[in-house]
Motif scaffolding. Structure first.
Motif, mmCIF file in Angstrom:
data_model
loop_
_atom_site.group_PDB
_atom_site.id
_atom_site.type_symbol
_atom_site.label_atom_id
_atom_site.label_comp_id
_atom_site.label_asym_id
_atom_site.label_seq_id
_atom_site.Cartn_x
_atom_site.Cartn_y
_atom_site.Cartn_z
ATOM 1 N N PHE A 1 54.050 -76.865 62.553
ATOM 2 C CA PHE A 1 55.414 -76.790 63.076
ATOM 3 C C PHE A 1 55.850 -78.143 63.645
ATOM 4 N N PRO A 2 57.142 -78.472 63.519
ATOM 5 C CA PRO A 2 57.661 -79.713 64.100
ATOM 6 C C PRO A 2 58.115 -79.540 65.550
ATOM 7 N N PHE A 3 57.707 -78.414 66.176
ATOM 8 C CA PHE A 3 58.096 -78.130 67.564
ATOM 9 C C PHE A 3 56.947 -77.387 68.233
ATOM 10 N N LYS A 4 57.013 -77.282 69.559
ATOM 11 C CA LYS A 4 55.977 -76.553 70.298
ATOM 12 C C LYS A 4 56.118 -75.060 70.054
ATOM 13 N N VAL A 5 54.983 -74.387 69.891
ATOM 14 C CA VAL A 5 54.996 -72.937 69.732
ATOM 15 C C VAL A 5 54.021 -72.306 70.715
ATOM 16 N N GLN A 6 54.338 -71.085 71.121
ATOM 17 C CA GLN A 6 53.543 -70.331 72.090
ATOM 18 C C GLN A 6 53.404 -68.904 71.591
ATOM 19 N N LYS A 7 52.203 -68.352 71.670
ATOM 20 C CA LYS A 7 52.020 -66.953 71.308
ATOM 21 C C LYS A 7 52.512 -66.050 72.438
ATOM 22 N N ILE A 8 53.204 -64.978 72.069
ATOM 23 C CA ILE A 8 53.613 -63.945 73.019
ATOM 24 C C ILE A 8 52.939 -62.643 72.598
ATOM 25 N N SER A 9 52.154 -62.057 73.483
ATOM 26 C CA SER A 9 51.451 -60.818 73.170
ATOM 27 C C SER A 9 52.411 -59.644 73.104
ATOM 28 N N VAL A 10 52.157 -58.779 72.134
ATOM 29 C CA VAL A 10 52.939 -57.564 71.949
ATOM 30 C C VAL A 10 51.977 -56.386 71.906
ATOM 31 N N ASN A 11 52.281 -55.347 72.659
ATOM 32 C CA ASN A 11 51.513 -54.101 72.577
ATOM 33 C C ASN A 11 52.384 -53.085 71.846
ATOM 34 N N MET B 1 32.499 -91.763 68.089
ATOM 35 C CA MET B 1 33.551 -90.888 67.558
ATOM 36 C C MET B 1 34.546 -90.573 68.665
ATOM 37 N N GLU B 2 35.840 -90.577 68.346
ATOM 38 C CA GLU B 2 36.876 -90.323 69.344
ATOM 39 C C GLU B 2 36.870 -88.863 69.784
ATOM 40 N N GLU B 3 37.234 -88.662 71.055
ATOM 41 C CA GLU B 3 37.265 -87.309 71.601
ATOM 42 C C GLU B 3 38.167 -86.396 70.780
ATOM 43 N N SER B 4 39.297 -86.913 70.307
ATOM 44 C CA SER B 4 40.296 -86.083 69.643
ATOM 45 C C SER B 4 39.784 -85.450 68.356
ATOM 46 N N ILE B 5 38.712 -85.991 67.775
ATOM 47 C CA ILE B 5 38.230 -85.442 66.515
ATOM 48 C C ILE B 5 36.825 -84.847 66.642
ATOM 49 N N ARG B 6 36.402 -84.535 67.873
ATOM 50 C CA ARG B 6 35.067 -83.956 68.025
ATOM 51 C C ARG B 6 35.046 -82.484 67.608
ATOM 52 N N TYR B 7 36.172 -81.808 67.707
ATOM 53 C CA TYR B 7 36.311 -80.492 67.090
ATOM 54 C C TYR B 7 37.782 -80.263 66.767
ATOM 55 N N ASN B 8 38.036 -79.364 65.833
ATOM 56 C CA ASN B 8 39.406 -79.065 65.416
ATOM 57 C C ASN B 8 40.018 -78.063 66.379
ATOM 58 N N ASP B 9 40.922 -78.494 67.224
ATOM 59 C CA ASP B 9 41.494 -77.582 68.199
ATOM 60 C C ASP B 9 42.759 -76.920 67.657
ATOM 61 N N PHE B 10 43.098 -75.792 68.247
ATOM 62 C CA PHE B 10 44.209 -74.972 67.763
ATOM 63 C C PHE B 10 45.549 -75.666 67.970
ATOM 64 N N ALA B 11 45.691 -76.404 69.068
ATOM 65 C CA ALA B 11 46.946 -77.113 69.330
ATOM 66 C C ALA B 11 47.221 -78.118 68.214
ATOM 67 N N GLY B 12 46.189 -78.819 67.777
ATOM 68 C CA GLY B 12 46.348 -79.772 66.685
ATOM 69 C C GLY B 12 46.719 -79.084 65.384
ATOM 70 N N PHE B 13 46.125 -77.907 65.163
ATOM 71 C CA PHE B 13 46.441 -77.112 63.972
ATOM 72 C C PHE B 13 47.912 -76.702 63.979
ATOM 73 N N ALA C 1 50.348 -78.108 65.553
ATOM 74 C CA ALA C 1 51.202 -79.295 65.434
ATOM 75 C C ALA C 1 51.394 -79.686 63.971
ATOM 76 N N LYS C 2 50.418 -79.371 63.141
ATOM 77 C CA LYS C 2 50.541 -79.659 61.709
ATOM 78 C C LYS C 2 51.390 -78.609 60.991
#
Length: 308
Positions: free
Chosen positions: A18-28, A1-13, A15-16
């Motif tokens: 959004f068509p662009f990179k996203v980053q979480k920014i913490s807010v208090n 089995m390929e490494e990329s599908i050994r678990y469902n990672d958040f980056a892959g999620f 990518a499905k």
């Protein structure tokens, strides 16, 4: 089995989503918790020191919009085209007057390049009236509501002063997911008197919940918390995993999880000046690389031992 599908990672999620990179920014946003203000209790969860997840730009004396703009500046040098998710992280971000909550969420969404919200909260702080609003909001923008589960064991929840039961957790997650809202969960592995065997069995209980995403974190003993005091006086109640032990625990847990669950992270990093133990000296991505390597060596994958 390929490494990329050994678990469902958040980056892959993401990518499905959004068509662009996203980053979480913490807010208090300056909220508190019902087990701090006396509604449920005082003192908060025994492991909790919110300083451990407040970045430098994250201060309650600044508006939500200013915190997000400063967070964008922090990340923009690396990825100038980045978009952002406003992450309401500290304390309980659905605990307050609904009008105030809505105002803060809407303020965040008005900030340029913010394309969605992640709202961290407790399962006993999600009234149906707020779910009504969030259901509508979810149709307009990306939304993930993340609940602190921490444990599925009611004795543990009582000991760590959570102020709610696992039944309450399951109810909140089911009500949220039923609205079509992406629902996340957060689990701490290594809480006092919870053995590895108990934790591996816990994975099937977590899998039965209608979660979209899941975070796993190792227990960290933080200065100034009641749990640090308990560890000092009753160390026999704790097992502080070595990095290798914890990697094996994580893999065993992941093997028993529902195959479609998205796994956001396996570890947490508290500031060194606050951390008592364990101190592995590993960054999140370094730990994830070790997990992937060990999974390849063992030829295993997420859900390998999952059963309905």
């Amino acid at each position: 089995m390929e490494e990329s599908i050994r678990y469902n990672d958040f980056a892959g999620f993401l990518a499905k989503q959004f068509p662009f990179k996203v980053q979480k920014i913490s807010v208090n946003a300056g909220f508190t918790c019902p087990n701090r203000d006396g509604t449920k209790g005082y003192g908060g969860c025994t492991y909790c020191n919110n300083q451990t997840f407040n970045p430098a730009y994250c201060h309650t004396d600044k508006s939500v919009a200013i915190q997000l703009e400063e967070g964008k500046t922090f990340f923009a040098h690396k990825y100038p085209q980045m978009k952002y998710l406003a992450y309401f992280q500290a304390y309980t971000n659905t605990y307050g007057e609904q009008e105030k909550l809505v105002r803060m969420y809407e303020e965040a969404l008005q900030v340029k390049d913010v394309v969605g919200l992640v709202i961290g909260t407790r399962p006993d702080c999600m009234p149906d009236s707020l779910l009504d609003y969030l259901e509508t909001l979810n149709r307009k923008t990306f939304l993930l509501v993340e609940y602190g589960i921490e444990s599925t064991n009611n004795d543990t929840l009582k000991r760590i002063n959570r102020g709610h039961t696992f039944e309450c957790t399951a109810d909140a997650i089911q009500r949220t997911a039923a609205r079509g809202i992406r629902t996340g969960g957060h689990i701490i592995l290594g809480l006092p008197r919870e053995t590895s065997e108990m934790l591996l069995a816990q994975a099937s209980q977590v899998s039965a919940l209608p979660l979209t995403t899941l975070k796993l974190h190792q227990l960290q003993l933080i200065k100034g918390t009641r749990m640090a005091y308990e560890y000092e006086h009753s160390p026999e109640d704790f097992h502080l995993y070595t990095a290798d032990e914890y990697i094996d625990l994580v893999i065993g847990y992941v093997e028993r999880l529902r195959p479609d669950l998205v796994l956001e992270r396996f570890v947490s990093q508290s500031p060194k000046e606050l951390l008592i133990a364990p101190d592995w000296g590993l960054k999140n991505h370094e730990f994830s690389c070790r997990v992937r390597k060990r999974m390849r060596e063992r030829d295993t994958w997420q859900g390998k031992y999952y059963t309905l």
